[in-house]
Design a protein around this motif. Structure first.
Motif, PDB file in Angstrom:
ATOM      1  N   ALA A  30      10.865  32.412  -3.590  1.00 14.55           N
ATOM      2  CA  ALA A  30      10.197  33.704  -3.797  1.00 14.55           C
ATOM      3  C   ALA A  30      10.195  34.518  -2.506  1.00 14.55           C
ATOM      4  O   ALA A  30      10.412  35.733  -2.531  1.00 14.55           O
ATOM      5  N   GLY A  86       6.458  29.189  -5.037  1.00  9.53           N
ATOM      6  CA  GLY A  86       7.661  29.952  -4.747  1.00  9.53           C
ATOM      7  C   GLY A  86       8.785  29.166  -4.106  1.00  9.53           C
ATOM      8  O   GLY A  86       9.776  29.752  -3.661  1.00  9.53           O
ATOM      9  N   TRP A 123      14.796  33.731  -9.385  1.00  3.10           N
ATOM     10  CA  TRP A 123      13.552  34.349  -8.921  1.00  3.10           C
ATOM     11  C   TRP A 123      13.556  35.843  -9.233  1.00  3.10           C
ATOM     12  O   TRP A 123      14.547  36.532  -8.996  1.00  3.10           O
TER      13      TRP A 123
END
Length: 168
Positions: A30, A86, A123
């Motif tokens: 992320a 993430g 992502w």
């Protein structure tokens, strides 16, 4: 020697965010996506911003406004303040960051808590909440122009202390 990546990683652009922006690679975290989106603003790659956004963001995306904002600013750096999830093995992540930029001679900070999610293993930016100072809260109710003046004169506020407030 090649230029450093605008994302602040300290790496050369060609080995950092460029492969993402030219769609040779997909960010594997992320934070990598968030940093590459910062680069997209810094370099005016508005199409990348759209492509890396989730359905809700895409529906509200205004490419022309984003392009104008990106081009009007000089992007001066980014700070990652917080990372929750993430990673390569996560499905969701949150990245809190401050993007620094200047428009004309004035510096600004864009402080955001961005939410990311993997869609089909990629992502994607889902949403962001802009953070800033808390709003000032009034201790007492607001005095209306036609309310009695709190100084005790017996006059309406607009004919008494409001006049002196306006003069200062």
């Amino acid at each position: 020697m090649s230029d450093l990546c605008p994302c602040g990683s300290g790496l050369a652009f060609e080995s950092c965010c460029e492969p993402y922006l030219i769609e040779r690679k997909k960010p594997d975290t992320a934070t990598a996506l968030m940093r590459s989106r910062y680069c997209a603003y810094a370099l005016g790659a508005v199409d990348y911003l759209y492509k890396t956004s989730g359905p809700k963001v895409r529906k509200e995306f205004d490419a022309e406004s984003s392009r104008k904002w990106a081009e009007s600013a000089t992007w001066t750096g980014i700070e990652v303040l917080l990372e929750e999830g993430g990673s390569t093995t996560d499905e969701k992540g949150v990245v809190e960051f401050i993007a620094h930029y200047a428009v004309k001679e004035t510096s600004f900070d864009h402080h955001e808590r961005a939410e990311f999610q993997k869609i089909d293993g990629v992502w994607t930016f889902m949403d962001g909440k802009i953070l800033g100072p808390d709003p000032v809260k009034r201790e007492q109710p607001k005095i209306g122009r036609n309310d009695p003046c709190p100084c005790g004169s017996g006059k309406k506020y607009k004919k008494c202390c409001a006049v002196t407030q306006d003069a200062s």
